[in-house]
Each structure stands twice: as C-alpha cells, then as structure tokens.
Design a protein around this motif. Structure first.
Motif, mmCIF file in Angstrom:
data_model
loop_
_atom_site.group_PDB
_atom_site.id
_atom_site.type_symbol
_atom_site.label_atom_id
_atom_site.label_comp_id
_atom_site.label_asym_id
_atom_site.label_seq_id
_atom_site.Cartn_x
_atom_site.Cartn_y
_atom_site.Cartn_z
ATOM 1 N N LYS A 195 2.161 0.669 -4.943
ATOM 2 C CA LYS A 195 3.311 0.445 -5.840
ATOM 3 C C LYS A 195 3.420 1.539 -6.906
ATOM 4 O O LYS A 195 3.765 1.293 -8.058
ATOM 5 N N ARG B 177 9.218 -2.020 -7.541
ATOM 6 C CA ARG B 177 8.122 -1.099 -7.227
ATOM 7 C C ARG B 177 8.001 -0.985 -5.717
ATOM 8 O O ARG B 177 8.221 -1.963 -4.978
ATOM 9 N N PHE B 178 7.610 0.175 -5.227
ATOM 10 C CA PHE B 178 7.466 0.359 -3.783
ATOM 11 C C PHE B 178 6.488 1.490 -3.515
ATOM 12 O O PHE B 178 6.048 2.200 -4.422
ATOM 13 N N TYR C 200 3.016 -1.051 2.412
ATOM 14 C CA TYR C 200 2.447 -0.818 1.079
ATOM 15 C C TYR C 200 1.651 0.475 0.979
ATOM 16 O O TYR C 200 1.391 0.965 -0.134
#
Length: 279
Positions: free
Chosen positions: A108, A103-104, A75
């Motif tokens: 995010k 999302r990444f 994350y």
C-alpha cells in the motif's frame, strides 16, 4: 460478482471507481456520482468476515457494474504495473475515481495522489465526507453497529443496516409462553450489540414491522440467539433465509427471574417498537 482479473478486455468502460466499499455508505455514493452509464466499480478487498456488507450483497447495493479484485492477488504489484494492467483491461479508460485515503500497490505504498502521475487520463479524488462532524468511514460504522447505535450507523450508511441468515429452530418457548419468534443463524455480518431492537423483517418480497433480539437468552438457556418477532401477524414460514433490517435499539439485554416478567417487558418493547416504526 465477476473477478476483474479473469474478465476479457472491455472497450465500452470509460470510467472506474475503485475502493473497498464495505458498507456501501454515503461517502461511497459520492464516488458513484462521477460515473455514468459507461462506468463501473472495482472492489479491491479481502473477502473477510465479519463485515458490514458481505460481497454477495455489495453488488446489489452498488448502482453500477461491479467487479472484484482479490487483495491477495495485487498487493505485491508496483503502482505502475497495476495501472498498466487496468488500462489493458479497459483500453478506453478515461477517468479513475477514488477516495482521498485510497491506497494500492506493494505494501500500500501508493496513494490517491500517485494516480495522477501514473495515469494519463482524469483522476478524481473525492475528499473526506462528514455528517455532523463525524468522518464517514466503514471502521466508524462498524464500531457504531457493535456498540448498538444503529440509529447513527444508519444515518452514515444512508440506509438501515441488515443481517441476512438461515432460519433455524429455536426453543419453541416463544410460541408457548412468550411471543413467537423466527430464529436465524449467520456468519458474515458484524453483529449489533446485545439487546432488543425495533426492526423490519423481510420474508420473500414482504416487509413486516418487528422486534428483534440479539444476544444470550439470559432468562432461559443462556444460549446466543438472533430472534425476530413479527408484530401483530402470524407467519407461516416456508423460507430458508430471511433478512432483518435494524432501525434503532430499544434496550439492553437483561435477566428476568420469571418468564411472566420477561413477557411483560416484551409487551413494553413492542409498544416502543411501534412508535419508532410508526406502526
């Protein structure tokens, strides 16, 4: 399920679908349609509980090789670093498939559209899927299950919702004064709302029409229980784990002054369950 971070390079995989895939519902299957025999699925999620489909069950519902990346490990990565890592692991990667809301990266900050700038190959972004104008999201399915609307939740899942748990001892009241039940305990799944359900009980490779109760036993000890009664069968149980597959809710949980009244109601529940299950 194998951890993607620790797997060696794989030059055979040419396409990958990425997401959380909690529930493995019909919208997820839209992503899988873009994969072929050289494709795989990458779960990027927290191993949280409760959820619609715990990790060890998701792999069985996904029709492709499946790997897992723990969310806590990636994350903080920048979007570019994540794609570079992906391509290092899969040097022949040609196609990435994600949902429109994927999302990444760090906090995010990166979305599905950013993949087109970061990845040199083909990026397929699957638009929002709706059934009868209902957006198909895991969060909505979780709410439907918790509310007790299993019929609609099952439509969005494309299958019947199930719990799997360890068989535990009950009050033994059922076999003596009511109807015999099998009791289970679980810690992984989102629980359906308290009430009585038409269901199927899976024991080993056999499936039995059933009536399932979820909730506090208001007419006896008031303890919480998940109990399933197999219709018209006497089961000698030697299994440690069973699965209960929910079809539709029959009624809310209620208090009965006498066990005889409760038994009459269960008899009516059984009749309703047989109609729902076409048994």
């Amino acid at each position: 399920m194998k951890n993607f971070l620790s797997m060696p390079k794989n030059s055979k995989i040419t396409a990958i679908a990425m997401g959380k895939f909690d529930g493995v519902h019909l919208a997820h299957h839209k992503l899988f349609e873009f994969l072929d025999s050289n494709g795989c699925v990458l779960l990027i999620d927290k191993d949280r509980t409760p959820c619609i489909t715990p990790f060890k069950f998701r792999e069985k519902l996904i029709p492709f090789r499946t790997y897992w990346v723990p969310f806590k490990e990636v994350y903080l990565w920048e979007g570019k670093d994540f794609i570079v890592f992906l391509c290092e692991k899969l040097p022949q990667l040609q196609k990435i498939i994600v949902g429109y809301d994927f999302r990444f990266g760090r906090d995010k900050n990166y979305g599905a559209d950013d993949l087109k700038n970061l990845f040199k190959g083909e990026v397929v972004i699957v638009p929002e899927v709706k059934i009868d104008s209902i957006p198909l999201h895991s969060s909505i399915i979780r709410e439907l299950i918790a509310f007790g609307d299993l019929a609609l939740a099952n439509r969005l899942l494309g299958r019947n919702y199930f719990l799997e748990g360890r068989v535990v001892s009950g009050q033994n009241l059922g076999s003596r004064e009511l109807y015999p039940t099998i009791n289970i305990k679980h810690r992984l799944f989102v629980l359906p709302a308290n009430g009585v359900y038409a269901a199927f009980t899976h024991i080993k490779s056999k499936i039995f029409p059933s009536v399932c109760f979820v909730g506090n036993r208001l007419s006896t000890d008031r303890s919480f229980a998940i109990e399933t009664h197999i219709l018209d069968r006497e089961i000698i149980l030697d299994e440690k784990n069973i699965r209960i597959e929910f079809v539709a809710k029959i009624r809310d949980n209620r208090h009965f002054e006498k066990l005889s009244e409760l038994k009459k109601q269960i008899t009516r529940d059984i009749k309703v369950a047989k109609k729902i299950l076409k048994y």
